[in-house]
Design an enzyme around this catalytic site. Structure first.
Site, PDB file in Angstrom:
ATOM      1  N   CYS A   2       0.869  -1.170   0.000  1.00 41.70           N
ATOM      2  CA  CYS A   2       0.000   0.000   0.000  1.00 41.70           C
ATOM      3  C   CYS A   2       0.903   1.215   0.000  1.00 41.70           C
ATOM      4  O   CYS A   2       1.773   1.322   0.860  1.00 41.70           O
ATOM      5  CB  CYS A   2      -0.909  -0.027   1.213  1.00 41.70           C
ATOM      6  SG  CYS A   2      -1.876   1.447   1.540  1.00 41.70           S
ATOM      7  N   GLU A 114      -4.301   2.231  -5.745  1.00 45.16           N
ATOM      8  CA  GLU A 114      -3.345   1.363  -6.426  1.00 45.16           C
ATOM      9  C   GLU A 114      -3.210   1.852  -7.859  1.00 45.16           C
ATOM     10  O   GLU A 114      -4.097   2.540  -8.386  1.00 45.16           O
ATOM     11  CB  GLU A 114      -3.802  -0.099  -6.401  1.00 45.16           C
ATOM     12  CG  GLU A 114      -3.659  -0.782  -5.056  1.00 45.16           C
ATOM     13  CD  GLU A 114      -2.227  -0.858  -4.560  1.00 45.16           C
ATOM     14  OE1 GLU A 114      -1.307  -0.475  -5.313  1.00 45.16           O
ATOM     15  OE2 GLU A 114      -2.017  -1.289  -3.425  1.00 45.16           O
TER      16      GLU A 114
END
Length: 239
Positions: A2, A114
Site C-alpha cells: 500500500c 493502487e
C-alpha cells in the site's frame, strides 16, 4: 499495496467506530485524501496498564509515523522503505517479528489507491474502498528512541507503523499484485491483545481485501503528486 490511502474521518468518529477507550494524541489530524509514507496517521492499539500487567488494557487511538522504524535502527530513514510487510513472512523477518509478536495495531482507512500499468507516466491510479464503513487494515507498530534528542524532548520517542499486505486476488489482482490485509471486527480485541503471541492464531485473523465488499474505480492522476489533496482525488474519472 500500500503506497497511498485515505483517512477523512475525525478522531472522535474513529474512536466511536473502533470502540476506543481513550484518544491519546498530541495533535488531531486533518482529513487526508492522499496519505503518503512518512506522514502521521491514526492507529488503534491496546496498551496494558503498567501497574496491572495482567489486565486487558485500554484501547487507544494514537498517531504514528507511516514507515516502521525498528528499535535497533540507527536513524529513522529506514522507515521510508518499511511501509509494507508481507503477511506471509512477517513472523520471521527481523525487521517485523518482534512487533508482530506483541505490537499490533489497526490502521483505519476510508480506502486506498493502487496503480495499473508499467510506465511511470502512464500508470493509472484506482481508488479502492469498502461498500460500507471503514477498512481496518492490519498493522504493526514500533517505538524508536531517537539518540540525538534529550530525554525530556517530546520527540525523543518516535512511534511508527507498517501495513501488512498479501497477494491480490481476482479483479484487484488485475490492478496490482499486492493488497492490504484486514482484520474483521470480531477479531479486533484478539489482534490488539499484546499478550496474544501465537503466530498461527494471529495469521488466521487476517483477511484479504477481496472483491465483493470493495469497489474499485479509476481516479485522477492528481493523486500521483503527494502535495495534492482533497476529496476531488477520490472522484471517479472516465478512461
Amino acid at each position: 499495496m500500500c503506497g497511498r490511502y485515505v483517512v477523512s474521518q475525525s478522531a472522535d468518529d474513529l474512536a466511536d467506530e473502533f470502540g476506543v477507550d481513550r484518544i491519546a494524541v498530541r495533535e488531531r489530524l486533518e482529513p487526508d485524501w492522499n496519505v503518503a509514507p512518512s506522514k502521521q496517521v491514526y492507529a488503534v492499539l491496546t496498551r496494558p496498564p503498567r501497574d496491572a500487567p495482567g489486565d486487558a488494557g485500554e484501547r487507544r487511538l494514537v498517531t504514528v509515523r507511516w514507515g516502521l522504524i525498528p528499535s535497533w535502527s540507527k536513524d529513522l530513514s529506514i522507515g521510508n522503505k518499511l511501509i509494507n510487510a508481507r503477511a506471509e513472512s512477517v513472523a520471521e523477518k527481523p525487521a517485523f517479528r518482534r512487533a508482530f509478536a506483541s505490537r499490533r495495531c489497526l490502521l483505519p482507512a476510508d480506502g486506498f489507491y493502487e496503480w495499473r500499468g508499467e510506465k511511470k507516466g502512464a500508470r493509472q491510479p484506482f481508488y479502492i474502498r469498502p461498500r460500507a464503513g471503514s477498512l481496518a487494515m492490519a498493522g504493526l507498530y514500533e517505538i524508536w528512541r531517537d539518540p540525538t534528542r534529550p530525554d525530556d524532548d517530546p520527540e525523543a520517542f518516535v512511534w511508527s507503523t507498517v501495513v501488512l499486505t498479501t497477494q491480490a486476488v481476482d479483479e484487484l489482482g488485475e490492478i496490482h499484485d499486492r493488497m492490504p490485509m484486514l482484520v474483521g471486527r470480531d477479531s479486533w480485541s484478539a489482534w490488539l491483545d499484546p499478550a496474544n503471541q501465537n503466530a498461527s492464531d494471529l495469521q488466521t485473523m487476517l483477511t484479504p481485501a477481496v472483491p465483493g465488499v470493495l469497489d474499485a474505480y479509476p481516479v485522477s492522476k492528481e493523486v500521483n503528486k503527494v502535495t495534492n489533496n482533497g476529496p476531488q482525488l477520490v472522484e471517479p474519472v472516465t478512461l
